[in-house]
Design an enzyme around this catalytic site. Structure first.
Site, mmCIF file in Angstrom:
data_model
loop_
_atom_site.group_PDB
_atom_site.id
_atom_site.type_symbol
_atom_site.label_atom_id
_atom_site.label_comp_id
_atom_site.label_asym_id
_atom_site.label_seq_id
_atom_site.Cartn_x
_atom_site.Cartn_y
_atom_site.Cartn_z
ATOM 1 N N GLU A 17 -1.867 -22.586 20.279
ATOM 2 C CA GLU A 17 -1.142 -23.809 19.921
ATOM 3 C C GLU A 17 -1.812 -24.601 18.807
ATOM 4 O O GLU A 17 -1.352 -25.683 18.462
ATOM 5 C CB GLU A 17 -0.956 -24.681 21.167
ATOM 6 C CG GLU A 17 -0.030 -24.040 22.181
ATOM 7 C CD GLU A 17 0.303 -24.944 23.358
ATOM 8 O OE1 GLU A 17 -0.307 -26.016 23.473
ATOM 9 O OE2 GLU A 17 1.165 -24.556 24.162
ATOM 10 N N ASP A 33 2.479 -19.356 31.803
ATOM 11 C CA ASP A 33 1.271 -19.175 32.606
ATOM 12 C C ASP A 33 1.558 -18.239 33.785
ATOM 13 O O ASP A 33 0.752 -17.393 34.152
ATOM 14 C CB ASP A 33 0.790 -20.524 33.185
ATOM 15 C CG ASP A 33 0.549 -21.594 32.135
ATOM 16 O OD1 ASP A 33 1.227 -21.562 31.095
ATOM 17 O OD2 ASP A 33 -0.299 -22.479 32.357
HETATM 18 C C1 BGC Z 1 -1.771 -24.152 26.723
HETATM 19 C C2 BGC Z 1 -0.502 -23.390 27.030
HETATM 20 C C3 BGC Z 1 -0.210 -23.503 28.498
HETATM 21 C C4 BGC Z 1 -0.143 -24.955 28.931
HETATM 22 C C5 BGC Z 1 0.046 -25.112 30.425
HETATM 23 C C6 BGC Z 1 -1.632 -25.582 27.204
HETATM 24 O O1 BGC Z 1 -2.825 -26.267 26.992
HETATM 25 O O2 BGC Z 1 -2.056 -24.131 25.347
HETATM 26 O O3 BGC Z 1 -0.660 -22.043 26.668
HETATM 27 O O4 BGC Z 1 0.987 -22.865 28.788
HETATM 28 O O5 BGC Z 1 -1.362 -25.581 28.592
HETATM 29 O O6 BGC Z 1 -1.000 -24.557 31.140
#
Ligand code: BGC
Length: 758
Positions: free
Chosen positions: A479, A353
């Site tokens: 994800e 992030d």
């Molecule tokens: C996202 C990730 C992110 C993480 C922390 C997750 O829900 O899919 O990309 O790094 O949250 O913000």
């Protein structure tokens, strides 16, 4: 600055947990949630929290079935001692917003002065009328300092006022076993180490974490006007100090100075806390307020964005940028946690992030802080190298998916460790920093080594197949799709990483021969290895679907069944809370931007048709269940001329936390999204891109606005961009010759002040 306040009326106090996050007060070192000093009544859902960036404990990672290389412990941000406690009695009656009559009550965050203020006009059950103000500040110039300033004005009563202030060392972390985004166990992480009372106004509590054995000290001193003696009650885990202000008409003033120190930064936190406190007290609260205002004046000179024609959005935008400043770690130990210092969601961990969503703001607005964030990644390079070996690589660095000190803290590897793209994200951001600042010394000292080591990992990870360089079994940013071969996003970032590693190797040999030679010999980097990097980059396989004329997300994505969106009700979102991961993985469905994000980061050489087709294709499949998604869809919509979509996605990002649109703001603010809001304007509507040898802009104006203005730094120049219906104007104050392209028109700008109108 307009709309410098975020205001909440106590009369519509509904979701206290959300407000606690929104009204957190932080400075990148210490963060305090916006709890009421006097507490609540009953069992309102609340997380009473104070956090120190990168101050963590270690807890076991438990698996039903473990396997080689799974992390067996993880780090967790600790909720430290509570210095927020202050109760106020008017005569015998305790002040509380839940009793008596709240004639008016509101709180606001003053983003110009860097203060949180709560103002209450209250009539007690027995009819005693008072006005009380609470002012909080986490100092941006003395990071250890957090203050609470209280003023009680007796309106129709002259009763004795009693203020009782507490420092509580008996604290726990918040847990929720049902939500994977919040910690599930291990609430009690701190033990009492020392509790000391110096006199009737000052005290110190030192706590130690159970396993990491880190210590944190809070040194607290109280001051009152009129001066009254405190009565101190020392408990085993807490201290209370009681001040009784005699009956009369005077306004009662009370200030609580708290200095936090910890063993990660201070050799002897207790001694350091006392010394720092002495210094703070010689300057006094007014000087601290003044320093805060001056700091913020400088900050807003660059960071301010004005939107002509939409004050509500403008406020959302400023709030988000302000939160980035509140959360950013300002030393080499810390970074920006996914929730900043506003809550315990994601346990204070740092993710990609930072690089892809937050650093763009710092690179273009606060390059010194950007440097700090990048330096943090250098600090944990050793851990990343260790992890690479653990993962079966002979060399290179594998940065942890989520971490505090560099060790992998992700227990679910398909959506954690498998996200190797974090290596590419870090490399990409060092390169962006370099292109924006031209700071080659920083690259010679830190950046090159990171980029060489991450490049090595791609060589370890990938292999040649039918003449092309391929990377198997990774997870891209989306994800909802895991462990795939040739994720386009990953491969294209790997290619870029390899190319720049080769380029810096050659450049530094010329410009910094001493540092270059020392580095190459220290890490054993040879010209042959660089040749291999170049070859792999040139032969990198980038999946493409001829029929759809789009980049395929990975080798198998387009062959999967499309998710049944029509029959998925709103309540089933986010999907991750309602479906088994395998079920999700088997479908074409995205949690967040993936290929579209790659197209934003690395657009050169890709035709507009491919960008557009890919956007159209993936947008339909994207749930935006991650808060990291909308900003990217807004930016790319701007690029493609989808102005309505660009605007709609932007709105989603701008007020995500203020309006709690994801429903989990109580766990903390969505920091990446906050960076994304700023990016949606700068990279989106105004089309900024940092190119190899110039800065490009391609401004557009949402039809809902009359105009917008922002400022950024590029190669030591300060550039203010004003966009309205008639023209785009750039006011450039340059320190060296720079090259800017506005809508493909090239401008070579000399040193000094230049105005460009397009
Ligand atoms: C996202 C990730 C992110 C993480 C922390 C997750 O829900 O899919 O990309 O790094 O949250 O913000």
């Amino acid at each position: 600055m307009k709309s410098g306040w975020i205001i909440e009326n106590h009369r519509d106090m509904q979701d206290l947990g959300v407000s606690e996050s929104i009204f957190n007060v932080a400075n990148g070192y210490v963060g305090v949630r916006g709890n009421f000093e006097e507490g609540y009544e009953g069992d309102e859902p609340t997380v009473r929290g104070t956090y120190i960036n990168a101050f963590y404990d270690i807890t076991p990672m438990l698996y039903g079935e473990s396997a080689y290389g799974f992390p067996d412990t993880q780090q967790k941000l600790v909720n430290v001692m509570d210095v927020q406690d202050v109760t106020i009695h008017i005569g015998e009656e305790k002040f509380s917003l839940f009793t008596g009559t709240v004639v008016s009550g509101r709180r606001y965050l003053d983003m110009r002065e860097g203060k949180y203020v709560r103002l209450v006009h209250w009539i007690s059950p027995q009819g005693k009328e008072v006005e009380i103000s609470f002012t909080r500040m986490a100092s941006l110039t003395t990071l250890e300092l957090f203050t609470i300033d209280i003023e009680v004005t007796r309106i129709n009563c002259q009763d004795e006022v009693t203020i009782t202030s507490g420092v509580n060392g008996d604290v726990s972390n918040y847990t929720n076993a049902k939500d994977p985004r919040v910690a599930s166990g291990h609430a009690k992480l701190l033990d009492m180490k020392n509790i000391e009372v110096f006199d009737e106004t000052s005290l110190q509590i030192v706590l130690e974490t159970n396993t990491s054995k880190l210590q944190v000290a809070a040194t607290t001193v109280h001051q009152t006007t009129p001066a009254v003696n405190g009565e101190l009650i020392k408990g085993e885990k807490s201290v209370m100090v009681r001040y009784a202000f005699p009956a009369g008409k005077d306004i009662v003033q009370f200030t609580k100075f708290n200095v936090f120190t910890d063993t990660r930064r201070h050799e002897d936190p207790a001694a350091h806390g006392r010394e720092l406190m002495a210094l703070v007290l010689t300057q006094g609260i007014q000087a601290a307020y003044m320093a805060q205002e001056v700091y913020l004046q400088h900050f807003w000179e660059i960071a301010n964005i004005e939107i002509q024609g939409d004050e509500v959005l403008e406020q959302g935008l400023r709030y988000n940028v302000y939160q980035l400043l509140q959360s950013v770690g300002k030393d080499k130990y810390s970074n920006i946690a996914a929730k900043g210092l506003s809550g315990e969601g994601y346990e204070g961990h740092y993710f990609w992030d930072t690089e892809i969503y937050i650093l763009p703001f710092f690179i273009l607005c606060q390059p010194e802080l950007a440097k700090q964030l990048l330096r943090y990644r250098y600090t944990i390079l050793g851990e990343a190298k260790k992890r690479a070996l653990e993962l079966g690589h002979k060399k290179g660095a594998a940065y942890a998916w989520r971490t505090i000190t560099g060790e992998e803290c992700s227990g679910y590897f398909p959506a954690g460790t498998a996200q190797y793209h974090i290596n590419g994200d870090i490399a990409y951001t060092y390169i962006q920093y370099y292109l924006a600042t031209g700071d080659k010394d920083f690259i010679a000292e830190f950046g090159a080594e990171v980029v060489f080591e991450t490049a090595r990992t791609w060589m370890e990870l990938g292999h040649y197949h039918e003449g092309l360089f391929k990377i198997d079994d990774v997870t891209g940013p989306d994800e909802y799709t895991a462990i795939v071969n040739n994720n386009y996003y990953t491969n294209v970032l790997a290619k870029y990483n390899l190319e720049w590693a080769a380029s810096w190797y050659k450049q530094l040999a010329e410009t910094h021969p001493g540092a270059w030679e020392a580095l190459c010999s220290r890490i054993g980097l040879t010209t042959d290895e660089i040749t291999a990097f170049e070859e792999a980059a040139a032969k990198m396989y980038l999946p493409f679907d001829e029929k759809l004329n789009i980049h395929a997300q990975d080798d198998s994505f387009l062959a999967k069944k499309v998710w049944d969106f029509e029959n998925t009700s709103e309540e089933k979102h986010p999907l991750l809370l309602h479906y088994h991961p395998l079920h999700i993985y088997r479908h074409q469905v995205l949690k967040q931007a993936d290929t579209v994000l790659a197209h934003f980061l690395l657009e050169d050489g890709i035709s507009t048709d491919v960008l557009r087709n890919s956007y159209d294709y993936y947008e339909k499949l994207t749930t935006h269940d991650s808060s990291l998604s909308c900003a990217i869809y807004s930016i790319m919509a701007s690029k493609l001329g989808y102005s309505d979509k660009a605007y709609d996605y932007f709105i989603e990002t701008a007020r995500m936390d203020l309006d709690n649109t994801h429903g989990n703001t109580k766990d903390g603010l969505h920091m990446a999204n906050m960076g994304g809001t700023w990016m949606s304007i700068v990279y989106g509507f105004s089309g900024v891109r940092i190119k190899d040898d110039h800065l490009a802009l391609n401004p557009s104006l949402p039809k809902q606005w009359k105009g917008y203005t922002f400022t950024m730094r590029y190669r030591q120049a300060t550039i203010t961009v004003e966009v309205n219906h008639l023209k785009t104007q750039l006011i450039v104050d340059a320190q060296e010759l720079i090259h800017i392209k506005v809508m493909e028109k090239s401008f070579k700008i000399p040193m000094g002040k230049t105005i460009i109108t397009v």
